[in-house]
Design an enzyme around this catalytic site. Sequence first.
Site, PDB file in Angstrom:
ATOM      1  N   SER A  74       0.831  -1.212   0.000  1.00 19.04           N
ATOM      2  CA  SER A  74       0.000   0.000   0.000  1.00 19.04           C
ATOM      3  C   SER A  74       0.861   1.256   0.000  1.00 19.04           C
ATOM      4  CB  SER A  74      -0.893   0.032   1.243  1.00 19.04           C
ATOM      5  OG  SER A  74      -1.697  -1.108   1.276  1.00 19.04           O
TER       6      SER A  74
HETATM    7  N1  SAH Z   1       0.344  -5.436   3.997  1.00 22.64           N
HETATM    8  C1  SAH Z   1       0.957  -5.712   2.713  1.00 22.64           C
HETATM    9  C2  SAH Z   1       0.045  -5.373   1.566  1.00 22.64           C
HETATM   10  C3  SAH Z   1      -0.736  -6.543   1.243  1.00 22.64           C
HETATM   11  S1  SAH Z   1      -1.779  -6.510  -0.159  1.00 22.64           S
HETATM   12  C4  SAH Z   1       2.289  -5.033   2.549  1.00 22.64           C
HETATM   13  O1  SAH Z   1       2.654  -4.191   3.388  1.00 22.64           O
HETATM   14  O2  SAH Z   1       2.985  -5.347   1.590  1.00 22.64           O
HETATM   15  C5  SAH Z   1      -2.948  -7.706   0.444  1.00 22.64           C
HETATM   16  C6  SAH Z   1      -2.371  -9.067   0.709  1.00 22.64           C
HETATM   17  O3  SAH Z   1      -3.428  -9.877   1.196  1.00 22.64           O
HETATM   18  C7  SAH Z   1      -1.825  -9.762  -0.524  1.00 22.64           C
HETATM   19  O4  SAH Z   1      -0.517 -10.173  -0.278  1.00 22.64           O
HETATM   20  C8  SAH Z   1      -2.758 -10.972  -0.705  1.00 22.64           C
HETATM   21  O5  SAH Z   1      -2.117 -12.115  -1.204  1.00 22.64           O
HETATM   22  C9  SAH Z   1      -3.233 -11.194   0.721  1.00 22.64           C
HETATM   23  N2  SAH Z   1      -4.496 -11.917   0.873  1.00 22.64           N
HETATM   24  C10 SAH Z   1      -5.553 -11.964   0.026  1.00 22.64           C
HETATM   25  N3  SAH Z   1      -6.536 -12.694   0.552  1.00 22.64           N
HETATM   26  C11 SAH Z   1      -6.096 -13.138   1.771  1.00 22.64           C
HETATM   27  C12 SAH Z   1      -6.662 -13.943   2.795  1.00 22.64           C
HETATM   28  N4  SAH Z   1      -7.896 -14.442   2.722  1.00 22.64           N
HETATM   29  N5  SAH Z   1      -5.914 -14.190   3.891  1.00 22.64           N
HETATM   30  C13 SAH Z   1      -4.666 -13.689   4.005  1.00 22.64           C
HETATM   31  N6  SAH Z   1      -4.079 -12.921   3.063  1.00 22.64           N
HETATM   32  C14 SAH Z   1      -4.784 -12.640   1.961  1.00 22.64           C
END
Ligand code: SAH
Length: 233
Positions: A74
């Site tokens: 993000s």
């Molecule tokens: N916090 C992260 C941004 C993550 S983007 C950072 O700082 O880089 C959202 C993330 O959620 C992605 O990596 C995606 O693979 C994950 N995601 C999607 N669905 C999910 C679920 N049900 N449980 C856990 N992670 C999930």
Amino acid sequence: MSGEDAQHEQQGSAEHRCQERMVLVAHLRRCGIESERVLAAIARIPRERFIPTALSSQAYYDEPLPIGLGQTVSQPTIVAQMTEALELTGTETVLEIGTGSGYQTAVLACLCAKVISIERHEALSREAAARLEDLGVRNAFLHVADGTLGWPAEAPYDAILATGSLPDVPEALLSQLAINGGILVGPVGSRALQHLVAVRRSGVGYTRRTLGGCRFVPLIGKAGWDDEESGAS
Ligand code: SAH
């Protein structure tokens, strides 16, 4: 290049990175981030270590960046805004849903006692774990699972942060919030557009406030979205 030259170049670039972080922190202040603890954590965590090397010149732009598998880290103002809304003082246990690159995990780890972070993609979780280990982060614990159901084994949580979008706040997450003042923050809305919500739990129930519009990648899971169509954050 001699070893000494290489060392100078590395120090030079470390100094440059540090300056870039300070410029970012000044920008975050102008955007309304007030928590000195949150600003200090962002000043400390090297965002360039969490993104592909080819993009490292953009590490401190206030933009989301791709981290592989169609996911994004993000943009810093959103990370700061969500983190600030969790009101962390240093003693909390925090659940993060969506480890991704591990950047937000590292920021949280500076600000609370313990972070549990859940990611559905094993490869992302593994890479994030290696980065956190490299940076010496010892209070973050990563798991591969569907985080839309929370992580009941270590509940209750003083704070829960969803870093991907949800159609609504899952009951399972609310039930894992600490009764006395637990706060959940995350983007809730449609697949295309959401608003950030902060829900606080108390003995008498939940209060909810809205923090503004946003656009996140979806959380895919039982209490999230049910397919892989992509969004952006
Ligand atoms: N916090 C992260 C941004 C993550 S983007 C950072 O700082 O880089 C959202 C993330 O959620 C992605 O990596 C995606 O693979 C994950 N995601 C999607 N669905 C999910 C679920 N049900 N449980 C856990 N992670 C999930």
